[in-house]
Design a protein around this motif. Structure first.
Motif, PDB file in Angstrom:
ATOM      1  N   LYS B 502      26.172  36.025  58.933  1.00 29.91           N
ATOM      2  CA  LYS B 502      24.995  36.570  59.619  1.00 29.91           C
ATOM      3  C   LYS B 502      25.277  36.744  61.108  1.00 29.91           C
ATOM      4  CE  LYS B 502      21.556  35.085  56.326  1.00 29.91           C
ATOM      5  NZ  LYS B 502      20.420  34.220  56.035  1.00 29.91           N
ATOM      6  N   ARG B 543      21.114  38.302  76.211  1.00 33.27           N
ATOM      7  CA  ARG B 543      19.926  39.019  76.630  1.00 33.27           C
ATOM      8  C   ARG B 543      19.430  38.494  77.969  1.00 33.27           C
ATOM      9  NH1 ARG B 543      17.122  37.265  71.433  1.00 33.27           N
ATOM     10  NH2 ARG B 543      18.984  35.988  71.507  1.00 33.27           N
ATOM     11  N   SER B 544      19.246  39.284  79.023  1.00 29.16           N
ATOM     12  CA  SER B 544      19.549  40.718  79.018  1.00 29.16           C
ATOM     13  C   SER B 544      20.412  40.977  80.248  1.00 29.16           C
ATOM     14  CB  SER B 544      18.268  41.545  79.118  1.00 29.16           C
ATOM     15  OG  SER B 544      17.322  41.131  78.159  1.00 29.16           O
ATOM     16  N   HIS B 545      21.565  40.326  80.301  1.00 33.33           N
ATOM     17  CA  HIS B 545      22.418  40.615  81.456  1.00 33.33           C
ATOM     18  C   HIS B 545      23.891  40.397  81.138  1.00 33.33           C
ATOM     19  CE1 HIS B 545      21.631  36.276  81.869  1.00 33.33           C
ATOM     20  NE2 HIS B 545      22.829  36.221  82.398  1.00 33.33           N
ATOM     21  N   GLU B 567      25.456  34.974  72.312  1.00 39.36           N
ATOM     22  CA  GLU B 567      24.253  35.027  71.466  1.00 39.36           C
ATOM     23  C   GLU B 567      24.485  34.289  70.152  1.00 39.36           C
ATOM     24  OE1 GLU B 567      21.463  36.222  72.217  1.00 39.36           O
ATOM     25  OE2 GLU B 567      21.713  37.806  73.710  1.00 39.36           O
ATOM     26  N   ALA B 569      21.557  34.476  67.880  1.00 37.63           N
ATOM     27  CA  ALA B 569      20.457  34.998  67.054  1.00 37.63           C
ATOM     28  C   ALA B 569      20.950  36.172  66.229  1.00 37.63           C
ATOM     29  CB  ALA B 569      19.301  35.435  67.947  1.00 37.63           C
ATOM     30  N   SER B 614      16.786  44.138  73.809  1.00 42.23           N
ATOM     31  CA  SER B 614      15.657  43.310  74.248  1.00 42.23           C
ATOM     32  C   SER B 614      14.732  44.168  75.098  1.00 42.23           C
ATOM     33  CB  SER B 614      16.170  42.148  75.097  1.00 42.23           C
ATOM     34  OG  SER B 614      16.802  42.678  76.254  1.00 42.23           O
ATOM     35  N   LEU B 616      14.346  43.990  78.111  1.00 42.96           N
ATOM     36  CA  LEU B 616      15.000  44.322  79.378  1.00 42.96           C
ATOM     37  C   LEU B 616      16.380  44.933  79.147  1.00 42.96           C
ATOM     38  CD1 LEU B 616      13.688  41.219  81.210  1.00 42.96           C
ATOM     39  CD2 LEU B 616      13.245  43.566  81.882  1.00 42.96           C
TER      40      LEU B 616
END
Lengths: 219, 635
Positions: B502, B543-545, B567, B569, B614, B616
């Motif tokens: 996943k 997220r988000s940079h 990340e 997720a 995201s 942003l």
């Protein structure tokens, strides 16, 4: 033994009394022993869970607090929190988590000490252990409140989310997230230990109060 | 249900239509029961399709650069480059036959292989992350067709040739066709632990220039043998320009071509015993050696056939005769007996013994016009695609399969018309030892009027057919347009057999090594380091940079950009688009990617996240500033 010290440690039990009411004197010690086992066990079990539900997390996000650490989707939750300007979760309760295990050992030792005091002073020694689970929840609330109410005004979503304190137990709502907080087995054991200690104190009074009333010379 | 009746009335649906819809509809949140891995034809890719919904799940980038996956745009460049031929960069392929890895003759859901007919390449795809791990160019053949097929435990991946050429990418005039042009089969050794084909343990055999076509590895009773067919035993060389026959006519003269019967186990022994010689540096067992050692035999097969397909028990070989209305069924035992009794009718002109056709044949079933390819189900039926009719025919097997259905052995049971011009077909697990029945997909080359016309170029049409019932009943359930290339073959596996990741298992995961890469960047350790003319950027994305967001280099510097997604997720994928340098990465949760380029263009280049990540996402950007060499030197 000086009379002052004797006042604190309480009356000793004569061999004759021991033979006559053996269970009466063994019972407080055994119950306190049970409480100590429960408290030690609780160290290895989660104290508190929070599940955060949102559509884009079909399995939810999970936080699990032990007395000395925070597990679960901490990085993901921190990642989300940075949008609203909340400080990283591991900045919270650093001192509490650092000393938690030793503090628990101290609580257990105090409870053990209470076995040897046959006076009212025993109650004093068990107060920290009895109040510990309440203290845990209060501390949890304190940090949640501190973090939730002090969001960085420069954060990207600072004007979209009002400061908040999620319920420490039960269901709440923050943005698109539903929060469900519940007790873990560790906290349940700690509460059980509190109850067991209170029972022990009742048994303790039942055993030693008569001795005190009859006076130290009574044997 | 009045609402249903009303919809049926308004949309002019019959009860059969509604039944078909109910059999294929997969409501939101539910998953398909089976997954098709389909060749992507000249898209050069592979497609994953859910069954019964026939929804396209994703494209798997294989031979062709694919921007979404960053494939060839910073991701996988070295894998693509390994498939280049004679220094020619190849940016397309004609993917034909995917082969899922097998254990004991059944799909195990771990690996998938696919061939490129156009340039004789084979790719290895890992079914944990659905990423291509290896592309290998055949060192002796220009084109292939009889691949990929795997042996029952995936020890070897088989790649048979197609158009005869001199082996080793050489030139030879057409007059030398019979002497210098050759066919071949390559046996690629698969190292399952490493997840790679090991070229150092692989080899090929030399075959006559008969345009070998499809192949199939024996299983169960016939394990250790390999079967292939051929379409140009005429050895037509195309004499249209001299007033003679075109290839089309010349190749179709004979009523019989040759089914190739190869003793693969013994061929592997010959290779291990060193009975080979190098061609273009690759070990090849010569045709004469195969003849001398008695490991290659031919049997007549009608006529310019396509499929050669082995029944689930390994006992029968089914050849679909394309220009003959029959399927011809050979018995493995009959062939073995004919070999043992030396029932040879002749030798071919190269000296390969030709076995007596009648001694090897078990049955012929007249199925219809243009039989191409056959697969099997769990009820003793075989299914053959009929290109010319066009239809799918159901017929009965004999032997141990005879009792599984009510009809007599070796007879045609029924047909379902398909739309139109069906090539391959596939059934659920239909080429394994354990076919499931239930679903059949006709892979139709033409769709003509089935969909809204999309200009002169029309999609192909995958038609899902329900083969659950016995007898004639085989209702058509669903039409799926394929608008991105011409898929040839596909395989269907139980979804439950696949164990996809996943997210990548750990942060800093290098998908090529399937391990954490020592060069990955940890959160808080982001930095830019200059080592002479090399600038190493150690970047994390979340997220988000991007961190760092500013990269300043001098014109002419080599930029080595290490990107780590921190990340965890599911689906939190980021892109990294560096437009001026034609780069775009797909950085999936946990993935580490390294790119390297010379910053030869001066200027100010915004880089940004190209995968909507995201709220942003638009703000997820940074600047690559390349200082002109003149300015850098003056400072």
């Amino acid at each position: 033994m000086s009379p002052d010290l004797e006042k604190i440690v309480g009356p000793r039990v004569s061999p004759e009394q021991w033979r006559k009411h053996r269970m009466r004197y063994v019972a407080p010690g055994l119950t306190l022993m049970l409480a100590r086992v429960l408290l030690i066990l609780s160290l290895f079990l989660p104290y508190w869970h929070m599940r955060l539900n949102a559509p884009q997390y079909p399995d939810g996000l999970h936080l699990t607090a032990y007395v000395n650490q925070l597990n679960g989707d901490v990085a993901e939750i921190d990642g989300l929190n940075h949008y609203i300007g909340m400080r990283p979760l591991n900045d919270a309760a650093k001192f509490e988590r650092a000393v938690a295990v030793w503090a628990m050992v101290a609580l257990v030792l105090l409870v053990e000490g209470a076995m040897y005091l046959h006076s009212r002073w025993a109650l004093l020694l068990v107060i920290p252990a009895v109040t510990f689970p309440f203290f845990f929840l209060a501390d949890m609330w304190f940090w949640m409140n501190l973090f939730g109410q002090n969001l960085d005004p420069k954060a990207p979503l600072s004007n979209a989310i009002e400061p908040f304190t999620p319920p420490i137990l039960g269901t709440g709502k923050i943005g698109q997230f539903e929060t469900i907080a519940s007790m873990g087995w560790g906290l349940i054991l700690a509460f059980t230990a509190s109850g067991v200690i209170m029972l022990a104190m009742f048994l303790h009074r039942r055993a030693y109060k008569p001795l005190t009333e009859k006076g130290p010379s009574n044997d | 249900m009045p609402a249903l009746q009303e919809v049926m009335r308004q949309r002019e649906l019959t009860p059969d239509d509604v039944l078909a819809a109910a059999k294929t509809y997969v409501p939101t949140g539910k998953h398909d029961e089976a997954i098709i891995f389909a060749s992507g034809g000249h898209s050069g890719q592979m497609f994953m399709i859910g069954v019964p919904s026939m929804r396209l799940l994703r494209t798997i980038a294989v031979f062709t650069p694919e921007p979404w996956q960053g494939w060839g745009y910073g991701v996988g460049n070295e894998i693509l480059e390994a498939g280049n031929a004679k220094d020619q960069e190849l940016t397309w392929a004609d993917t034909h036959h995917p082969a899922l890895s097998e254990t004991g003759g059944d799909y195990d859901g771990e690996w998938c292989f696919i061939n490129d007919k156009a340039n004789a390449r084979v790719a290895v795809i890992d079914l944990r992350d659905f990423e291509t791990k290896q592309i290998i160019k055949n060192p002796i053949s220009m084109s292939d067709h009889g691949g990929t097929f795997v042996t029952p435990d995936t020890d070897y991946v088989i790649e048979g040739g197609q158009y005869a050429t001199p082996l080793g990418w050489e030139y030879a005039p057409m007059q030398d066709y019979e002497e210098k042009y050759r066919g071949m089969v390559t046996f690629w050794k698969f190292d399952r632990d490493r997840g790679r084909i090991d070229p150092d343990q692989s080899f090929a055999i030399e075959l006559p220039p008969y345009w070998q076509d499809l192949m199939d590895a024996g299983k169960k009773a016939s394990a250790g043998w390999l079967f292939g067919n051929s379409i140009n035993t005429e050895m037509a060389v195309g004499t249209l320009e001299e007033g003679g026959q075109s290839f089309e006519a010349g190749v179709s003269q004979r009523d019989m071509d040759y089914l190739h019967v190869m003793n693969m186990a013994k061929i592997i022994e010959l290779y291990k015993a060193g009975k080979h010689e190098p061609i273009n540096g690759f070990p090849v067992i010569r045709l004469q050696t195969l003849i001398d050692e008695g490991v290659l035999f031919f049997v007549g097969e009608p006529k310019s056939p396509h499929g050669v397909d082995i029944t689930p028990d390994g006992k029968f070989i089914v050849v679909s005769g394309k220009l003959d209305p029959h399927v011809t069924i050979y018995g493995f035992e009959n062939i073995q007996k004919a070999i043992a009794d030396k029932k040879f009718t002749s030798n071919d002109q190269y000296g390969v013994p030709v076995l007596d056709f009648d001694a090897c044949k078990v049955a012929q079933v007249e199925v219809g016009l243009g039989p191409l390819h056959t697969q099997f189900d769990d009820k003793g039926y075989a299914y053959t695609s009929l290109f010319l009719e066009p239809a799918v025919a159901r017929w009965t097997l004999g032997g141990d399969f005879g009792d599984l259905n009510p009809e007599p052995d070796w007879t045609l049971v029924g047909k379902t018309n398909v739309h139109y011009n069906v090539g391959h077909l596939l059934t659920y697990g239909g080429d394994t030892v354990n076919p499931k029945g239930k679903f059949l997909v006709a892979m139709n080359k033409w769709s003509i009027d089935r969909f809204f016309p999309t200009g002169p170029l029309l999609p192909q049409n995958f038609q899902l057919i329900d083969i659950t019932e016995t007898g004639e009943t085989m209702p058509l359930l669903y039409d799926m347009p394929i608008g991105f290339g011409e898929p040839h073959y596909a395989q269907m596996i139980e979804a439950s057999k696949l164990k996809p990741w996943k997210v990548y298992p750990e942060v800093g995961w290098n998908p090529h090594k399937q391990a954490v890469d020592p060069n990955h960047t940890k959160s808080g350790k982001e930095r830019i380091e200059r080592k002479g003319d090399e600038v190493h950027v150690h970047m994390t994305v979340v997220r988000s940079h991007f961190a760092p967001e500013h990269i300043e280099v001098n014109q002419g510097d080599t930029v080595v950009w290490h990107v780590t997604s921190v990340e965890r997720a599911q689906d939190a994928t980021h892109g990294l688009a560096i437009p001026a340098y034609n780069m775009n990465l797909s950085i999936e949760p946990g993935e580490y990617v390294q790119i390297r380029f010379v910053a030869d263009k001066a200027g100010t280049f915004p880089f940004y996240c190209s995968e909507f990540c995201s709220a942003l996402h638009l703000e997820m950007m940074g600047y690559l500033r390349v200082k002109p060499a003149a300015v850098a030197q003056s400072q």
